[in-house]
Design a protein around this motif. Structure first.
Motif, PDB file in Angstrom:
ATOM      1  N   CYS A 113       1.706  17.678  49.317  1.00 28.86           N
ATOM      2  CA  CYS A 113       1.135  18.941  48.741  1.00 28.86           C
ATOM      3  C   CYS A 113       0.241  18.536  47.575  1.00 28.86           C
ATOM      4  CB  CYS A 113       1.917  20.127  48.830  1.00 28.86           C
ATOM      5  SG  CYS A 113       1.252  21.523  48.126  1.00 28.86           S
ATOM      6  N   LEU A 114      -0.749  18.718  47.247  1.00 27.10           N
ATOM      7  CA  LEU A 114      -1.705  18.703  46.009  1.00 27.10           C
ATOM      8  C   LEU A 114      -1.855  20.185  45.697  1.00 27.10           C
ATOM      9  CD1 LEU A 114      -4.081  15.861  47.373  1.00 27.10           C
ATOM     10  CD2 LEU A 114      -1.864  15.761  46.486  1.00 27.10           C
ATOM     11  N   SER A 115      -1.374  20.729  44.724  1.00 25.55           N
ATOM     12  CA  SER A 115      -1.472  22.043  44.080  1.00 25.55           C
ATOM     13  C   SER A 115      -3.097  22.270  43.690  1.00 25.55           C
ATOM     14  CB  SER A 115      -0.745  22.353  42.846  1.00 25.55           C
ATOM     15  OG  SER A 115      -0.958  21.359  41.938  1.00 25.55           O
ATOM     16  N   GLY A 116      -3.525  23.291  44.111  1.00 22.94           N
ATOM     17  CA  GLY A 116      -4.766  23.551  43.723  1.00 22.94           C
ATOM     18  C   GLY A 116      -5.021  24.578  42.623  1.00 22.94           C
ATOM     19  N   SER A 117      -6.104  24.760  42.165  1.00 22.85           N
ATOM     20  CA  SER A 117      -6.494  25.570  40.979  1.00 22.85           C
ATOM     21  C   SER A 117      -7.560  26.872  41.211  1.00 22.85           C
ATOM     22  CB  SER A 117      -7.076  24.595  39.763  1.00 22.85           C
ATOM     23  OG  SER A 117      -8.343  24.012  40.274  1.00 22.85           O
ATOM     24  N   GLY A 118      -7.437  27.071  42.513  1.00 29.91           N
ATOM     25  CA  GLY A 118      -8.693  28.310  42.958  1.00 29.91           C
ATOM     26  C   GLY A 118      -8.190  29.474  42.174  1.00 29.91           C
ATOM     27  N   THR A 119      -9.136  30.323  41.919  1.00 31.20           N
ATOM     28  CA  THR A 119      -8.585  31.800  41.462  1.00 31.20           C
ATOM     29  C   THR A 119      -7.824  32.654  42.354  1.00 31.20           C
ATOM     30  OG1 THR A 119     -10.725  32.761  41.995  1.00 31.20           O
ATOM     31  CG2 THR A 119     -10.427  31.345  39.687  1.00 31.20           C
ATOM     32  N   GLN A 120      -7.959  32.390  43.569  1.00 28.28           N
ATOM     33  CA  GLN A 120      -7.500  33.182  44.505  1.00 28.28           C
ATOM     34  C   GLN A 120      -6.153  32.775  45.002  1.00 28.28           C
ATOM     35  OE1 GLN A 120      -8.700  36.132  45.250  1.00 28.28           O
ATOM     36  NE2 GLN A 120     -10.715  35.702  44.404  1.00 28.28           N
ATOM     37  N   VAL A 121      -4.960  33.842  44.716  1.00 29.93           N
ATOM     38  CA  VAL A 121      -3.714  33.562  45.150  1.00 29.93           C
ATOM     39  C   VAL A 121      -3.428  34.736  46.133  1.00 29.93           C
ATOM     40  CG1 VAL A 121      -1.393  33.478  44.327  1.00 29.93           C
ATOM     41  CG2 VAL A 121      -3.181  32.523  43.002  1.00 29.93           C
ATOM     42  N   ALA A 122      -2.915  34.259  47.367  1.00 34.81           N
ATOM     43  CA  ALA A 122      -2.471  35.219  48.317  1.00 34.81           C
ATOM     44  C   ALA A 122      -1.550  36.351  47.729  1.00 34.81           C
ATOM     45  CB  ALA A 122      -2.169  34.682  49.525  1.00 34.81           C
ATOM     46  N   THR A 123      -1.825  37.665  48.100  1.00 33.79           N
ATOM     47  CA  THR A 123      -0.850  38.473  47.630  1.00 33.79           C
ATOM     48  C   THR A 123      -0.892  39.559  48.844  1.00 33.79           C
ATOM     49  OG1 THR A 123      -2.924  39.940  46.811  1.00 33.79           O
ATOM     50  CG2 THR A 123      -1.696  38.591  45.356  1.00 33.79           C
ATOM     51  N   LYS A 124       0.004  40.496  48.567  1.00 32.86           N
ATOM     52  CA  LYS A 124       0.244  41.443  49.774  1.00 32.86           C
ATOM     53  C   LYS A 124      -1.226  42.111  50.231  1.00 32.86           C
ATOM     54  CE  LYS A 124       3.067  45.105  51.522  1.00 32.86           C
ATOM     55  NZ  LYS A 124       4.084  46.024  51.063  1.00 32.86           N
ATOM     56  N   GLY A 125      -1.464  41.910  51.592  1.00 34.95           N
ATOM     57  CA  GLY A 125      -2.710  42.593  51.988  1.00 34.95           C
ATOM     58  C   GLY A 125      -4.066  41.619  51.642  1.00 34.95           C
ATOM     59  N   GLN A 126      -3.968  40.554  51.142  1.00 37.30           N
ATOM     60  CA  GLN A 126      -5.047  39.893  50.862  1.00 37.30           C
ATOM     61  C   GLN A 126      -5.304  38.665  51.931  1.00 37.30           C
ATOM     62  OE1 GLN A 126      -4.705  36.934  47.826  1.00 37.30           O
ATOM     63  NE2 GLN A 126      -6.901  36.693  47.403  1.00 37.30           N
ATOM     64  N   PRO A 127      -6.268  38.533  52.540  1.00 37.95           N
ATOM     65  CA  PRO A 127      -6.674  37.622  53.632  1.00 37.95           C
ATOM     66  C   PRO A 127      -6.209  36.422  53.045  1.00 37.95           C
ATOM     67  CG  PRO A 127      -8.665  39.038  53.392  1.00 37.95           C
ATOM     68  CD  PRO A 127      -7.623  39.213  52.215  1.00 37.95           C
ATOM     69  N   CYS A 128      -5.736  35.219  53.817  1.00 37.76           N
ATOM     70  CA  CYS A 128      -5.444  33.967  53.560  1.00 37.76           C
ATOM     71  C   CYS A 128      -5.765  33.082  54.710  1.00 37.76           C
ATOM     72  CB  CYS A 128      -3.939  33.673  53.209  1.00 37.76           C
ATOM     73  SG  CYS A 128      -3.721  32.102  52.849  1.00 37.76           S
ATOM     74  N   LEU A 129      -6.393  32.024  54.533  1.00 35.25           N
ATOM     75  CA  LEU A 129      -6.896  31.163  55.539  1.00 35.25           C
ATOM     76  C   LEU A 129      -6.274  29.870  55.533  1.00 35.25           C
ATOM     77  CD1 LEU A 129     -10.505  32.145  56.153  1.00 35.25           C
ATOM     78  CD2 LEU A 129      -8.883  32.844  57.638  1.00 35.25           C
ATOM     79  N   ALA A 130      -5.745  28.998  56.612  1.00 30.66           N
ATOM     80  CA  ALA A 130      -5.519  27.719  56.632  1.00 30.66           C
ATOM     81  C   ALA A 130      -6.711  27.074  57.158  1.00 30.66           C
ATOM     82  CB  ALA A 130      -4.300  27.384  57.413  1.00 30.66           C
ATOM     83  N   VAL A 131      -7.250  26.261  56.140  1.00 33.15           N
ATOM     84  CA  VAL A 131      -8.600  25.660  56.298  1.00 33.15           C
ATOM     85  C   VAL A 131      -8.446  24.153  56.865  1.00 33.15           C
ATOM     86  CG1 VAL A 131     -10.847  24.987  55.769  1.00 33.15           C
ATOM     87  CG2 VAL A 131      -9.815  27.206  54.992  1.00 33.15           C
ATOM     88  N   PHE A 132      -8.856  23.796  58.079  1.00 35.15           N
ATOM     89  CA  PHE A 132      -8.553  22.235  58.577  1.00 35.15           C
ATOM     90  C   PHE A 132      -9.960  21.720  58.446  1.00 35.15           C
ATOM     91  CE2 PHE A 132      -4.836  24.266  59.964  1.00 35.15           C
ATOM     92  CZ  PHE A 132      -3.884  23.132  60.023  1.00 35.15           C
ATOM     93  N   SER A 133     -10.020  20.614  57.535  1.00 36.77           N
ATOM     94  CA  SER A 133     -11.163  19.803  57.466  1.00 36.77           C
ATOM     95  C   SER A 133     -11.680  18.896  58.587  1.00 36.77           C
ATOM     96  CB  SER A 133     -10.771  18.893  56.117  1.00 36.77           C
ATOM     97  OG  SER A 133     -12.058  17.919  55.828  1.00 36.77           O
ATOM     98  N   HIS A 134     -12.967  18.838  58.640  1.00 37.03           N
ATOM     99  CA  HIS A 134     -13.484  17.932  59.684  1.00 37.03           C
ATOM    100  C   HIS A 134     -13.088  16.553  59.465  1.00 37.03           C
ATOM    101  CE1 HIS A 134     -16.966  15.385  60.831  1.00 37.03           C
ATOM    102  NE2 HIS A 134     -16.975  15.937  62.013  1.00 37.03           N
ATOM    103  N   SER A 135     -13.343  15.996  58.491  1.00 39.40           N
ATOM    104  CA  SER A 135     -12.991  14.289  58.113  1.00 39.40           C
ATOM    105  C   SER A 135     -12.941  14.191  56.598  1.00 39.40           C
ATOM    106  CB  SER A 135     -13.895  13.488  58.893  1.00 39.40           C
ATOM    107  OG  SER A 135     -15.310  13.802  58.400  1.00 39.40           O
ATOM    108  N   VAL A 136     -12.368  13.059  56.195  1.00 42.50           N
ATOM    109  CA  VAL A 136     -12.561  12.513  54.827  1.00 42.50           C
ATOM    110  C   VAL A 136     -12.887  11.181  55.035  1.00 42.50           C
ATOM    111  CG1 VAL A 136     -11.389  12.281  52.834  1.00 42.50           C
ATOM    112  CG2 VAL A 136     -10.929  14.445  54.097  1.00 42.50           C
ATOM    113  N   GLY A 137     -14.058  10.777  54.242  1.00 40.54           N
ATOM    114  CA  GLY A 137     -14.220   9.463  54.137  1.00 40.54           C
ATOM    115  C   GLY A 137     -14.672   9.008  52.637  1.00 40.54           C
ATOM    116  N   PRO A 138     -14.909   7.741  52.584  1.00 37.95           N
ATOM    117  CA  PRO A 138     -15.365   7.433  51.260  1.00 37.95           C
ATOM    118  C   PRO A 138     -16.506   7.978  50.443  1.00 37.95           C
ATOM    119  CG  PRO A 138     -15.682   5.624  52.626  1.00 37.95           C
ATOM    120  CD  PRO A 138     -15.057   6.574  53.334  1.00 37.95           C
TER     121      PRO A 138
END
Length: 526
Positions: A113-138
Motif C-alpha cells: 500500500c502506497l499512502s496517498g496525498s489526495g485532499t479527500q479522506v472518506a468520512t461518514k456519508g462521503q462517497p468512496c470509490l475503489a478504482v482499478f487501473s486499466h494497465s501500467v507500462g513504462p
C-alpha cells in the motif's frame, strides 16, 4: 510449485545460464523464485509464454523476472521493490530475494500500500470509490492520462478514491496517482479472457482489499477486467465500468480477450451496474441493454494547453474562408508544413496510411515533413525498412516518444488521425485542438464528434489517403486558414471539453449510484 519440483524441472543448461546472469546470487534467487512461482497463474496471465510453450519456471527465472513479470497473484515484486526500496532503485531480482529471505519474516506486505496525498479522506456519508487501473507500462498513453483526469474530477467532487494498479513499472505515474487518492495498492491482475475463470487467490486478494478499505462502489477503468467486478458483487458493491474501447471495430482487442465483439460488450454489461462511456459513438454499443449509460468525454485543462503558442498566419493575402490551395503563397512559405501522427505506432493506428500520405504529398509537390511521435515498435521498424527498399520519396521522420504531448504539438502545424479501427474518443485529436492545431482525420468512430469539418479541421472518407492529402495541401498553401482553424479548434476544446464540463458529466454519472449524496462540481480548475 515447491522448490524441489522447480529444481527437477530445470535442466543443467538453464542452471548454467542462471549462474552466468547472476553469479553467486543465483542460488538465493533461484530458491526465492521457486518458492513464490505459480505455474498455472503465470501461464494464464502471460499468454505469450503459454503460446511459446517450454518450461514456464525457466522462462520466469531467466527472462520474466527481468522483464517485470510477476510470479504469482500473491505478490507484486515490482510493487514490493517500489515500496520498500527506500528511495533506491531495486532490480526485480533483488526485490524477490529481499522478500523471500527477509521481508516475509518481518511481516512486510507482498501487496504493498502506497499512502496517498489526495485532499479527500472518506468520512461518514462521503462517497468512496475503489478504482482499478486499466494497465501500467513504462510510458503513459491515453488510458493512463484519462484515469488521472477522472481522479482529479472525483477529488474536486468530494469523492474519496483508493486506486489499485497491476504493477509498479512506472514510478512517475504512481506518484501522480498518489497525489489524487487516499492510497494506491499494487496487486497483480490481468485481462479477462472468455472461457477462463479468475484465479481464486486474485479474487480473494481483491475482496480482502475491498473489505479493508470500505468503498461504496467499485470503478473499473476499462471493460477488459473481470476480477474486480466479481469481487465487488460478492460484497454487494455496485460496479461502474468506464468503457474506452469499441470492440465492434477492434478485432485485435477481441482476439486478446478470446471473444467476439458482441461477447465483449455483453460481458461488460453483465458485470456493470453503470456503464460510463467516453463518447456518443461508444454509447451506441451499450444502449438498450438494460444498464444505465452515462457519457463522460475526455477532458483537457485549458489553462495548461493555452501555454502552447498559437499558429501564426504567414500572409494576409489569402481569404480565410477559401478552402482552395493558393499556389501564389508557396514562395512565401519558408518552412515545410509539419504534419504529425501521435500515439501508439502500430499498424491499426494508420502507420501505412501515414506513409502513403507522405508519398502522395511529395507527388503533389507540397513541402511537408511528416513526423511520427511515439515509442519505437516493430511496425515502425518494418515500415522504414520497406520504405528504404522501395525508395519512397515522401519525408517521414520518427521523432521518438515524448512524455508530454505538448512537447510534440509545439513542433507541429497539423495533426492527423488515420486509425483503421474506430477510435472511441480520440484523445490526441482533442489535445491537438487544445494546442490550437487543425486536425485532418477519417470520418470514422467518435472523431466527427470532435472535429467540425471545414471549421476546426477536415474529415475524409475512411482509407481515402488522397482526400487527406488534398486537405493537407489546402492548409499548406493557406496559412491564414491554418491559423484560423487552429483558433477555432482551441475554442471548441475550451467550450465543450474543459475541466468544468468533465466534473459535471462525472457528477451526473455518479448520481444513479449515490442519489442521497451531494456531488456538486466546483469551479473549473479549482
Amino acid at each position: 510449485m515447491t522448490v524441489w519440483q522447480a529444481m527437477r524441472s530445470l535442466g543443467w543448461a538453464h542452471h548454467k545460464k542462471g549462474w552466468r546472469q547472476h553469479g553467486w546470487r543465483y542460488p538465493f534467487l533461484y530458491w526465492a523464485a521457486a518458492g513464490l512461482f505459480d505455474k498455472q497463474w503465470y501461464l494464464q496471465r502471460y499468454q505469450d509464454v503459454a503460446a511459446a510453450g517450454g518450461n514456464a519456471f525457466a522462462h520466469y527465472l531467466l527472462y520474466g523476472l527481468a522483464e517485470g513479470r510477476e510470479p504469482s497473484p500473491r505478490i507484486s515484486i515490482s510493487g514490493y521493490g517500489y515500496r520498500y526500496a527506500r528511495n533506491k532503485v531495486w532490480q526485480p531480482c533483488y526485490a524477490i530475494m529481499h522478500y523471500w529471505w527477509w521481508g516475509r519474516w518481518q511481516g512486510l506486505s507482498p501487496i504493498p500500500c502506497l499512502s496517498g496525498s489526495g485532499t479527500q479522506v472518506a468520512t461518514k456519508g462521503q462517497p468512496c470509490l475503489a478504482v482499478f487501473s486499466h494497465s501500467v507500462g513504462p510510458r503513459l498513453y491515453g488510458a493512463e492520462r484519462s484515469l488521472l483526469d477522472v481522479l482529479r474530477s472525483l477529488e474536486k467532487l468530494g469523492v474519496a478514491t483508493v486506486v489499485v494498479v497491476p504493477n509498479a513499472s512506472n514510478p512517475g505515474y504512481l506518484e501522480a496517482l498518489r497525489c489524487v487518492s487516499r492510497a494506491v495498492y499494487v496487486m497483480p491482475y490481468g485481462w479477462w479472457r472468455e472461457g477462463e475463470i479468475d484465479h481464486p487467490v486474485t479474487l480473494a486478494s481483491i475482496q480482502a482489499l475491498l473489505e479493508a478499505t470500505g468503498p461504496h462502489a467499485v470503478y473499473v477503468n476499462t471493460l477488459t477486467l473481470q476480477a474486480p467486478s466479481v469481487a465487488a458483487r460478492r460484497l454487494g458493491l455496485p460496479v461502474l465500468t468506464h468503457v474506452r474501447e469499441l470492440p465492434m471495430h477492434d478485432p485485435g482487442l477481441c482476439q486478446a480477450m478470446n471473444s467476439s465483439a458482441e461477447g465483449v460488450v455483453a460481458h461488460a454489461v453483465k458485470h456493470s451496474d453503470v456503464v460510463i462511456v467516453n463518447s456518443q459513438c461508444t454509447a451506441e454499443a451499450f444502449k438498450h441493454r438494460g444498464v444505465p449509460v452515462a457519457v463522460v468525454p475526455n477532458v483537457v485543462d485549458m489553462d495548461v494547453w493555452r501555454a502552447v503558442p498559437s499558429l501564426q498566419p504567414v500572409s494576409s493575402l489569402q481569404p480565410v474562408s477559401s478552402l482552395q490551395p493558393a499556389p501564389s503563397l508557396q514562395a512565401e512559405i519558408q518552412q515545410p508544413l509539419r504534419v504529425g501522427l501521435l500515439g501508439s505506432l502500430i499498424l491499426k493506428k494508420g502507420l501505412e496510411d501515414f506513409a502513403a500520405l507522405a508519398d502522395a504529398l511529395a507527388h503533389r509537390g507540397v513541402a511537408v515533413e511528416c513526423c511520427l511521435y511515439g515509442a519505437p515498435t516493430p511496425d515502425v521498424d518494418a515500415l522504414f525498412a520497406q520504405r528504404i527498399e522501395m525508395g519512397n520519396k515522401g519525408a517521414v521522420v520518427h521523432k521518438g516518444y515524448v512524455e508530454d504531448p505538448r512537447d510534440a504539438l509545439v513542433n507541429l502545424d497539423v495533426v492527423v488521425n488515420l486509425s483503421r479501427f474506430q477510435e472511441s474518443f480520440g484523445r490526441t485529436v482533442l489535445e491537438a485542438m487544445a494546442a490550437g492545431r487543425p486536425v485532418v482525420a477519417y470520418h470514422w468512430g467518435a472523431l466527427p464528434e470532435l472535429i467540425e469539418h471545414g471549421e476546426t479541421g477536415f474529415l475524409a472518407p475512411l482509407g481515402d489517403v488522397e482526400c487527406v492529402a488534398q486537405w493537407i495541401e489546402v492548409l499548406a498553401t493557406n496559412r491564414q486558414l491554418l491559423a484560423a482553424m487552429g483558433r477555432a479548434g482551441r475554442q471548441r476544446a475550451s467550450d465543450l471539453f474543459d475541466v468544468k464540463a468533465h466534473q459535471l458529466a462525472m457528477a451526473d454519472a455518479l448520481s444513479d449510484l449515490f442519489p442521497a449524496m451531494t456531488v456538486e462540481a466546483g469551479p473549473s480548475g479549482v
